[in-house]
Design a protein around this motif. Sequence first.
Motif, PDB file in Angstrom:
ATOM      1  N   ALA A 168       0.309  -1.137   0.338  1.00  0.00           N
ATOM      2  CA  ALA A 168      -0.029  -0.207   0.527  1.00  0.00           C
ATOM      3  C   ALA A 168       1.087   1.231   0.484  1.00  0.00           C
ATOM      4  CB  ALA A 168      -0.987   0.104   1.934  1.00  0.00           C
ATOM      5  N   PRO A 169       0.097   2.253  -0.528  1.00  0.00           N
ATOM      6  CA  PRO A 169       1.038   3.335  -0.812  1.00  0.00           C
ATOM      7  C   PRO A 169       2.313   4.130   0.562  1.00  0.00           C
ATOM      8  CG  PRO A 169      -0.359   3.287  -2.929  1.00  0.00           C
ATOM      9  CD  PRO A 169      -0.787   2.808  -1.402  1.00  0.00           C
ATOM     10  N   TYR A 170       0.795   4.071   1.801  1.00  0.00           N
ATOM     11  CA  TYR A 170       0.630   4.772   2.744  1.00  0.00           C
ATOM     12  C   TYR A 170       1.301   3.754   3.933  1.00  0.00           C
ATOM     13  CZ  TYR A 170      -2.164   1.046   4.340  1.00  0.00           C
ATOM     14  OH  TYR A 170      -2.934   0.472   5.263  1.00  0.00           O
ATOM     15  N   SER A 171       2.097   3.318   3.444  1.00  0.00           N
ATOM     16  CA  SER A 171       3.182   2.146   3.853  1.00  0.00           C
ATOM     17  C   SER A 171       4.796   2.117   3.412  1.00  0.00           C
ATOM     18  CB  SER A 171       2.426   0.557   4.136  1.00  0.00           C
ATOM     19  OG  SER A 171       2.597   0.471   3.266  1.00  0.00           O
ATOM     20  N   GLN A 172       4.910   2.579   2.732  1.00  0.00           N
ATOM     21  CA  GLN A 172       5.739   3.463   1.947  1.00  0.00           C
ATOM     22  C   GLN A 172       6.946   4.026   3.617  1.00  0.00           C
ATOM     23  OE1 GLN A 172       5.229   4.097  -1.932  1.00  0.00           O
ATOM     24  NE2 GLN A 172       5.465   1.892  -2.236  1.00  0.00           N
ATOM     25  N   GLY A 173       6.239   4.870   3.750  1.00  0.00           N
ATOM     26  CA  GLY A 173       6.986   6.122   4.119  1.00  0.00           C
ATOM     27  C   GLY A 173       7.612   5.714   6.033  1.00  0.00           C
ATOM     28  N   LEU A 174       6.772   4.045   6.354  1.00  0.00           N
ATOM     29  CA  LEU A 174       6.674   3.766   8.067  1.00  0.00           C
ATOM     30  C   LEU A 174       8.177   3.359   7.716  1.00  0.00           C
ATOM     31  CD1 LEU A 174       2.836   2.588   8.101  1.00  0.00           C
ATOM     32  CD2 LEU A 174       4.262   4.440   8.548  1.00  0.00           C
ATOM     33  N   GLN A 175       8.210   3.270   9.131  1.00  0.00           N
ATOM     34  CA  GLN A 175       9.839   3.101   9.576  1.00  0.00           C
ATOM     35  C   GLN A 175       9.885   1.468  10.124  1.00  0.00           C
ATOM     36  OE1 GLN A 175      11.776   5.469  12.313  1.00  0.00           O
ATOM     37  NE2 GLN A 175      11.742   7.440  10.294  1.00  0.00           N
ATOM     38  N   PRO A 176      10.116   0.475  10.202  1.00  0.00           N
ATOM     39  CA  PRO A 176       9.709  -0.740  10.832  1.00  0.00           C
ATOM     40  C   PRO A 176      10.483  -0.478  12.139  1.00  0.00           C
ATOM     41  CG  PRO A 176      12.111  -0.647   9.493  1.00  0.00           C
ATOM     42  CD  PRO A 176      11.605   0.208   8.932  1.00  0.00           C
ATOM     43  N   ASN A 177      11.447  -0.156  12.232  1.00  0.00           N
ATOM     44  CA  ASN A 177      11.589   0.244  14.070  1.00  0.00           C
ATOM     45  C   ASN A 177      11.564   2.247  14.430  1.00  0.00           C
ATOM     46  OD1 ASN A 177      12.308  -2.668  13.814  1.00  0.00           O
ATOM     47  ND2 ASN A 177      14.566  -1.702  13.169  1.00  0.00           N
ATOM     48  N   PRO A 178      11.331   1.877  15.576  1.00  0.00           N
ATOM     49  CA  PRO A 178      10.827   3.338  16.206  1.00  0.00           C
ATOM     50  C   PRO A 178      12.384   4.604  16.014  1.00  0.00           C
ATOM     51  CG  PRO A 178      10.332   1.687  18.173  1.00  0.00           C
ATOM     52  CD  PRO A 178      10.312   0.712  16.496  1.00  0.00           C
ATOM     53  N   PRO A 179      12.755   5.137  15.640  1.00  0.00           N
ATOM     54  CA  PRO A 179      13.633   6.517  15.615  1.00  0.00           C
ATOM     55  C   PRO A 179      14.223   5.894  17.151  1.00  0.00           C
ATOM     56  CG  PRO A 179      11.972   7.600  15.826  1.00  0.00           C
ATOM     57  CD  PRO A 179      11.594   5.983  15.820  1.00  0.00           C
ATOM     58  N   GLN A 180      15.567   6.061  16.779  1.00  0.00           N
ATOM     59  CA  GLN A 180      16.687   5.684  19.158  1.00  0.00           C
ATOM     60  C   GLN A 180      15.976   7.685  19.465  1.00  0.00           C
ATOM     61  OE1 GLN A 180      16.972   3.036  20.737  1.00  0.00           O
ATOM     62  NE2 GLN A 180      16.369   2.010  18.898  1.00  0.00           N
ATOM     63  N   GLU A 181      16.337   7.354  20.174  1.00  0.00           N
ATOM     64  CA  GLU A 181      16.406   9.202  21.181  1.00  0.00           C
ATOM     65  C   GLU A 181      17.934   9.427  20.887  1.00  0.00           C
ATOM     66  OE1 GLU A 181      15.259  11.986  24.863  1.00  0.00           O
ATOM     67  OE2 GLU A 181      14.231  10.288  24.347  1.00  0.00           O
ATOM     68  N   ILE A 182      17.939  10.333  20.286  1.00  0.00           N
ATOM     69  CA  ILE A 182      19.816  11.256  20.131  1.00  0.00           C
ATOM     70  C   ILE A 182      19.707  11.746  21.345  1.00  0.00           C
ATOM     71  CG2 ILE A 182      20.726  13.095  19.394  1.00  0.00           C
ATOM     72  CD1 ILE A 182      18.532  13.084  17.158  1.00  0.00           C
ATOM     73  N   ASN A 183      19.542  11.922  21.899  1.00  0.00           N
ATOM     74  CA  ASN A 183      20.384  12.054  23.768  1.00  0.00           C
ATOM     75  C   ASN A 183      19.986  11.668  24.453  1.00  0.00           C
ATOM     76  OD1 ASN A 183      22.123  13.472  24.821  1.00  0.00           O
ATOM     77  ND2 ASN A 183      21.681  15.219  24.525  1.00  0.00           N
ATOM     78  N   PRO A 184      19.654  10.923  25.126  1.00  0.00           N
ATOM     79  CA  PRO A 184      18.615  10.434  26.136  1.00  0.00           C
ATOM     80  C   PRO A 184      19.227  10.746  27.331  1.00  0.00           C
ATOM     81  CG  PRO A 184      20.188   8.043  25.379  1.00  0.00           C
ATOM     82  CD  PRO A 184      20.379   9.829  24.566  1.00  0.00           C
ATOM     83  N   GLN A 185      20.354  11.014  27.722  1.00  0.00           N
ATOM     84  CA  GLN A 185      20.781  11.542  29.223  1.00  0.00           C
ATOM     85  C   GLN A 185      20.700  13.058  29.366  1.00  0.00           C
ATOM     86  OE1 GLN A 185      22.674  10.903  26.527  1.00  0.00           O
ATOM     87  NE2 GLN A 185      24.465  12.358  26.359  1.00  0.00           N
ATOM     88  N   ALA A 186      20.064  13.540  28.105  1.00  0.00           N
ATOM     89  CA  ALA A 186      19.080  15.288  28.403  1.00  0.00           C
ATOM     90  C   ALA A 186      17.892  15.225  29.314  1.00  0.00           C
ATOM     91  CB  ALA A 186      19.177  15.711  26.924  1.00  0.00           C
TER      92      ALA A 186
END
Length: 57
Positions: free
Chosen positions: A26-44
């Motif tokens: 489906a065209p709407y699922s092409q932009g979905l990422q399989p894994n959620p993005p990781q937090e860039i700066n978790p110590q903040a």
Amino acid sequence: MKFLFILVVIANLAVFGLGMGFFGKAPYSQGLQPNPPQEINPQAIRLGAPGSATQPG
């Protein structure tokens, strides 16, 4: 006039099928990422008791 109506119904069914993924991915699922993005700066991030932050003022 019947021909035009049938043509519009067939076009609507084709677009519906494309959107639902009947003809492949489906065209709407092409932009979905399989894994959620990781937090860039978790110590903040600092956790504390509720209401412990100082209020500006």
